[in-house]
Design a protein around this motif. Structure first.
Motif, PDB file in Angstrom:
ATOM      1  N   GLU A   1       0.830  -1.203   0.000  1.00  2.70           N
ATOM      2  CA  GLU A   1       0.000   0.000   0.000  1.00  2.70           C
ATOM      3  C   GLU A   1       0.866   1.255   0.000  1.00  2.70           C
ATOM      4  N   LEU A   2       1.935   1.244   0.784  1.00  2.00           N
ATOM      5  CA  LEU A   2       2.825   2.405   0.836  1.00  2.00           C
ATOM      6  C   LEU A   2       3.533   2.618  -0.498  1.00  2.00           C
ATOM      7  N   ALA A   3       3.962   1.516  -1.130  1.00  4.05           N
ATOM      8  CA  ALA A   3       4.602   1.636  -2.439  1.00  4.05           C
ATOM      9  C   ALA A   3       3.625   2.170  -3.480  1.00  4.05           C
ATOM     10  N   ALA A   4       2.365   1.720  -3.401  1.00  6.76           N
ATOM     11  CA  ALA A   4       1.350   2.220  -4.337  1.00  6.76           C
ATOM     12  C   ALA A   4       1.090   3.704  -4.103  1.00  6.76           C
ATOM     13  N   ALA A   5       1.093   4.120  -2.842  1.00 10.12           N
ATOM     14  CA  ALA A   5       0.895   5.540  -2.536  1.00 10.12           C
ATOM     15  C   ALA A   5       2.004   6.382  -3.150  1.00 10.12           C
ATOM     16  N   ARG A   6       3.221   5.891  -3.095  1.00  5.53           N
ATOM     17  CA  ARG A   6       4.339   6.621  -3.693  1.00  5.53           C
ATOM     18  C   ARG A   6       4.131   6.781  -5.198  1.00  5.53           C
ATOM     19  N   THR A   7       3.616   5.742  -5.845  1.00  5.85           N
ATOM     20  CA  THR A   7       3.369   5.809  -7.285  1.00  5.85           C
ATOM     21  C   THR A   7       2.336   6.872  -7.629  1.00  5.85           C
ATOM     22  N   VAL A   8       1.289   6.969  -6.819  1.00  4.36           N
ATOM     23  CA  VAL A   8       0.178   7.889  -7.099  1.00  4.36           C
ATOM     24  C   VAL A   8       0.574   9.339  -6.841  1.00  4.36           C
ATOM     25  N   LEU A   9       1.494   9.574  -5.908  1.00  2.00           N
ATOM     26  CA  LEU A   9       1.870  10.942  -5.558  1.00  2.00           C
ATOM     27  C   LEU A   9       2.840  11.541  -6.576  1.00  2.00           C
ATOM     28  N   ARG A  10       2.687  12.836  -6.773  1.00  2.00           N
ATOM     29  CA  ARG A  10       3.659  13.568  -7.569  1.00  2.00           C
ATOM     30  C   ARG A  10       4.927  13.785  -6.751  1.00  2.00           C
ATOM     31  N   PRO A  11       6.081  13.949  -7.383  1.00  2.00           N
ATOM     32  CA  PRO A  11       7.279  14.337  -6.627  1.00  2.00           C
ATOM     33  C   PRO A  11       7.018  15.628  -5.862  1.00  2.00           C
ATOM     34  N   GLY A  12       7.352  15.624  -4.586  1.00  2.00           N
ATOM     35  CA  GLY A  12       7.060  16.756  -3.731  1.00  2.00           C
ATOM     36  C   GLY A  12       5.713  16.662  -3.051  1.00  2.00           C
ATOM     37  N   GLY A  13       4.886  15.660  -3.421  1.00  2.00           N
ATOM     38  CA  GLY A  13       3.589  15.477  -2.795  1.00  2.00           C
ATOM     39  C   GLY A  13       3.701  14.869  -1.407  1.00  2.00           C
ATOM     40  N   HIS A  14       2.603  14.899  -0.681  1.00  2.00           N
ATOM     41  CA  HIS A  14       2.628  14.459   0.724  1.00  2.00           C
ATOM     42  C   HIS A  14       1.680  13.293   0.973  1.00  2.00           C
ATOM     43  N   LEU A  15       2.132  12.413   1.830  1.00  2.00           N
ATOM     44  CA  LEU A  15       1.352  11.257   2.280  1.00  2.00           C
ATOM     45  C   LEU A  15       0.982  11.469   3.736  1.00  2.00           C
ATOM     46  N   LEU A  16      -0.318  11.388   4.040  1.00  2.00           N
ATOM     47  CA  LEU A  16      -0.805  11.543   5.408  1.00  2.00           C
ATOM     48  C   LEU A  16      -1.356  10.200   5.878  1.00  2.00           C
TER      49      LEU A  16
ATOM     50  N   GLU B   1      12.915   4.367   3.239  1.00  2.00           N
ATOM     51  CA  GLU B   1      13.428   3.488   2.189  1.00  2.00           C
ATOM     52  C   GLU B   1      12.701   3.686   0.860  1.00  2.00           C
ATOM     53  N   LEU B   2      11.458   4.138   0.916  1.00  2.00           N
ATOM     54  CA  LEU B   2      10.692   4.379  -0.302  1.00  2.00           C
ATOM     55  C   LEU B   2      10.959   5.755  -0.909  1.00  2.00           C
ATOM     56  N   GLY B   3      11.810   6.536  -0.266  1.00  2.00           N
ATOM     57  CA  GLY B   3      12.137   7.846  -0.805  1.00  2.00           C
ATOM     58  C   GLY B   3      11.292   8.978  -0.272  1.00  2.00           C
ATOM     59  N   PHE B   4      10.678   8.768   0.885  1.00  2.00           N
ATOM     60  CA  PHE B   4       9.924   9.823   1.551  1.00  2.00           C
ATOM     61  C   PHE B   4      10.788  10.481   2.625  1.00  2.00           C
ATOM     62  N   THR B   5      10.455  11.714   2.944  1.00  2.00           N
ATOM     63  CA  THR B   5      11.023  12.392   4.103  1.00  2.00           C
ATOM     64  C   THR B   5       9.895  12.684   5.081  1.00  2.00           C
ATOM     65  N   VAL B   6       9.992  12.164   6.289  1.00  2.00           N
ATOM     66  CA  VAL B   6       8.966  12.412   7.301  1.00  2.00           C
ATOM     67  C   VAL B   6       9.100  13.847   7.783  1.00  2.00           C
ATOM     68  N   VAL B   7       8.037  14.623   7.622  1.00  2.00           N
ATOM     69  CA  VAL B   7       8.092  16.040   7.978  1.00  2.00           C
ATOM     70  C   VAL B   7       7.274  16.358   9.229  1.00  2.00           C
ATOM     71  N   ASP B   8       6.421  15.427   9.673  1.00  2.00           N
ATOM     72  CA  ASP B   8       5.624  15.696  10.873  1.00  2.00           C
ATOM     73  C   ASP B   8       5.153  14.373  11.469  1.00  2.00           C
ATOM     74  N   VAL B   9       5.298  14.246  12.789  1.00  2.00           N
ATOM     75  CA  VAL B   9       4.801  13.085  13.540  1.00  2.00           C
ATOM     76  C   VAL B   9       3.997  13.604  14.719  1.00  2.00           C
ATOM     77  N   ASP B  10       2.815  13.071  14.917  1.00  2.00           N
ATOM     78  CA  ASP B  10       1.936  13.527  15.995  1.00  2.00           C
ATOM     79  C   ASP B  10       1.340  12.308  16.694  1.00  2.00           C
ATOM     80  N   ARG B  11       1.580  12.207  18.012  1.00  2.00           N
ATOM     81  CA  ARG B  11       1.009  11.106  18.799  1.00  2.00           C
ATOM     82  C   ARG B  11      -0.004  11.636  19.808  1.00  2.00           C
ATOM     83  N   ARG B  12      -0.450  12.879  19.613  1.00  2.00           N
ATOM     84  CA  ARG B  12      -1.397  13.470  20.558  1.00  2.00           C
ATOM     85  C   ARG B  12      -2.782  13.671  19.944  1.00  2.00           C
TER      86      ARG B  12
END
Length: 369
Positions: free
Chosen positions: A218-233, A274-285
Motif C-alpha cells: 500500500e505504501l509503495a502504491a501511494a508513492r506511485t500515485v503521488l507527484r514528486p514533492g507530494g505528501h502522504l498523510l 526506504e521508499l524515498g519519503f522524508t517524514v516532515v511531521d509526527v503527531d502522537r497526541r
C-alpha cells in the motif's frame, strides 16, 4: 442480504458453511515476521470475535526484533468474507462504520455513546490543518474513504483543493452525489496505482493500513500515485500504546479478525525513508481517539450477556433471553456513560504523557535522484 439483519433467512446457509469447522478460514501459520523476516515471534493475545460473536479463534503475534504485530494465522479470502461485518453495514465504508459496528453488533445499550466516541470534528481535521501549514495542495486522494465524510469536512479547511476518493464500497458513489468528492475510484489502491500514477499532491490513509493484507504494498502504491514533492498523510492505531497493553483483547482497535497488521511508528518511518519519503511531521497526541474505556466495557458486556439472534446460531434465542439482553443493555447505560466521561477526562493526560492510542505521520515524496 445482510445476514446480521436477517438471521432466519441466512441461518441454513451460514450453518452449512460452519459444518466443516472454522480451520479452513485460516491460512497456514507462518513462522517468520511478515515485516522483517525474523523468527523470534511470541503470542501477543488470543481472542474470539468480540463484536459479532461468530465462531472461531484468532491469534495476534508480535515480532521480538521489529515489534510488528500481525494476525497469525491470517484469514483466507473465504474467511474474510465469512467474518466480514454484515453487508448492508459494510456498504457504509470502514471509516463511516468503525464507530458504529459496535453499536449495531451490540444492539441496544450504547449506540449514541459509541457513535460519538472519538468522532469530534477537531480531531478529524487536525491532520488536514497540519498539512495545510506545510503545503497547499491542488489535488487530494483519500484512500478507504467510505462515503467520503472526511474529504467533505476537509473542504472547510482547504476550499480550493480538489478531493477525490478511493474505496471498494458501493457507498463511495454517495460521496460524489453529495458533493464531498469530485471523482470516485472504485477498487483497491494497489490495483489502480499505475492508472493514477503521479496524479495527486496529497494522499491520505486514515485508519486504513491496519486492515490491508500487505501494508508495504500500500505504501509503495501511494508513492506511485503521488507527484514528486507530494505528501502522504497516515493515521493508524498505535500497537505500542498503553491502552493496547493494559486492555489486551478488549482494546477496540485490535478488532479481530478484521485487522491483520499493526505497524509500530518506528517501522513505518523507516519504510517511508526506504521508499524515498522524508517524514516532515509526527503527531502522537491529536490523533488519539477517546473511546478505549467505553468500547472495552461495551465489548465485555457483549461477551457476558446472552447472545442476540444471528444466523450462525443453530436456533434463535428465547423471548426471555432477548428481553434479558435488551434490559441488561439499558441497565448498563450509566456504566457506559461513566466510561465515556472517563475517556474524555483522561484524554488530555494520556496525550501529554505519550499515552495516545493512535499516531499521525506526514511524509513528503522526494523527487527521483
Amino acid at each position: 442480504m445482510d445476514l446480521a439483519q436477517q438471521p432466519a433467512e441466512g441461518r441454513s446457509a451460514c450453518l452449512a458453511r460452519l459444518a466443516e469447522g472454522t480451520a479452513r478460514f485460516h491460512e497456514p501459520r507462518r513462522d517468520d515476521c511478515p515485516w522483517c523476516g525474523s523468527t523470534r515471534l511470541r503470542v501477543r493475545l488470543r481472542t474470539a470475535d468480540l463484536i459479532q460473536r461468530k465462531p472461531g479463534g484468532f491469534t495476534l503475534e508480535r515480532c521480538d526484533d521489529c515489534a510488528h504485530t500481525f494476525q497469525n494465522p491470517r484469514l483466507t479470502a473465504e474467511g474474510l468474507d465469512f467474518y466480514r461485518l454484515g453487508s448492508a453495514r459494510h456498504d457504509l465504508g470502514h471509516r463511516d462504520f468503525w464507530r458504529q459496528d459496535l453499536c449495531h453488533g451490540l444492539d441496544g445499550g450504547a449506540p449514541a455513546l459509541l457513535a460519538r466516541a472519538g468522532s469530534g470534528r477537531t480531531r478529524r481535521l487536525a491532520g488536514v490543518r497540519a498539512l495545510s501549514r506545510i503545503d497547499e495542495p491542488e489535488s487530494w486522494l483519500d484512500v478507504g474513504t467510505g462515503r467520503a465524510r472526511f474529504p467533505g469536512a476537509a473542504r472547510d479547511v482547504l476550499p480550493y483543493t480538489a478531493f477525490d476518493g478511493l474505496d471498494t464500497d458501493p457507498g463511495l458513489a454517495q460521496g460524489v452525489r453529495r458533493g464531498r468528492i469530485e471523482e470516485a475510484h472504485h477498487g483497491r489502491l494497489t490495483d489502480l496505482a499505475e492508472d493514477l500514477a503521479g496524479r495527486y499532491d496529497v494522499l491520505s490513509m486514515v485508519h486504513y493500513l491496519q486492515r490491508r493484507p500487505d501494508p508495504r504494498a500500500e505504501l509503495a502504491a501511494a508513492r506511485t500515485v503521488l507527484r514528486p514533492g507530494g505528501h502522504l498523510l497516515i493515521e493508524a492505531p498505535d500497537p505500542e500504546c498503553r491502552s493496547a497493553r493494559l486492555l489486551g483483547k478488549w482494546w477496540a482497535s485490535y478488532r479481530q479478525p478484521r485487522h491483520p497488521h499493526f505497524v509500530p511508528l518506528a517501522n513505518l518511518c523507516r519504510e517511508l525513508d526506504e521508499l524515498g519519503f522524508t517524514v516532515v511531521d509526527v503527531d502522537r497526541r491529536t490523533p488519539h481517539v477517546p473511546s478505549d474505556l467505553t468500547t472495552a466495557c461495551a465489548l465485555a458486556l457483549n461477551r457476558l450477556l446472552p447472545e442476540a439472534d444471528a444466523p450462525w446460531h443453530p436456533r434463535p434465542p428465547s423471548p426471555l433471553r432477548r428481553r434479558l439482553r435488551r434490559t441488561a443493555w439499558q441497565t448498563a447505560i450509566p456504566l457506559l456513560a461513566l466510561a465515556y466521561a472517563a475517556d474524555l477526562l483522561l484524554a488530555p493526560l494520556l496525550t501529554r504523557t505519550g499515552g495516545g492510542n493512535a499516531y499521525r505521520v506526514i511524509a513528503r515524496r522526494e523527487p527521483e535522484a
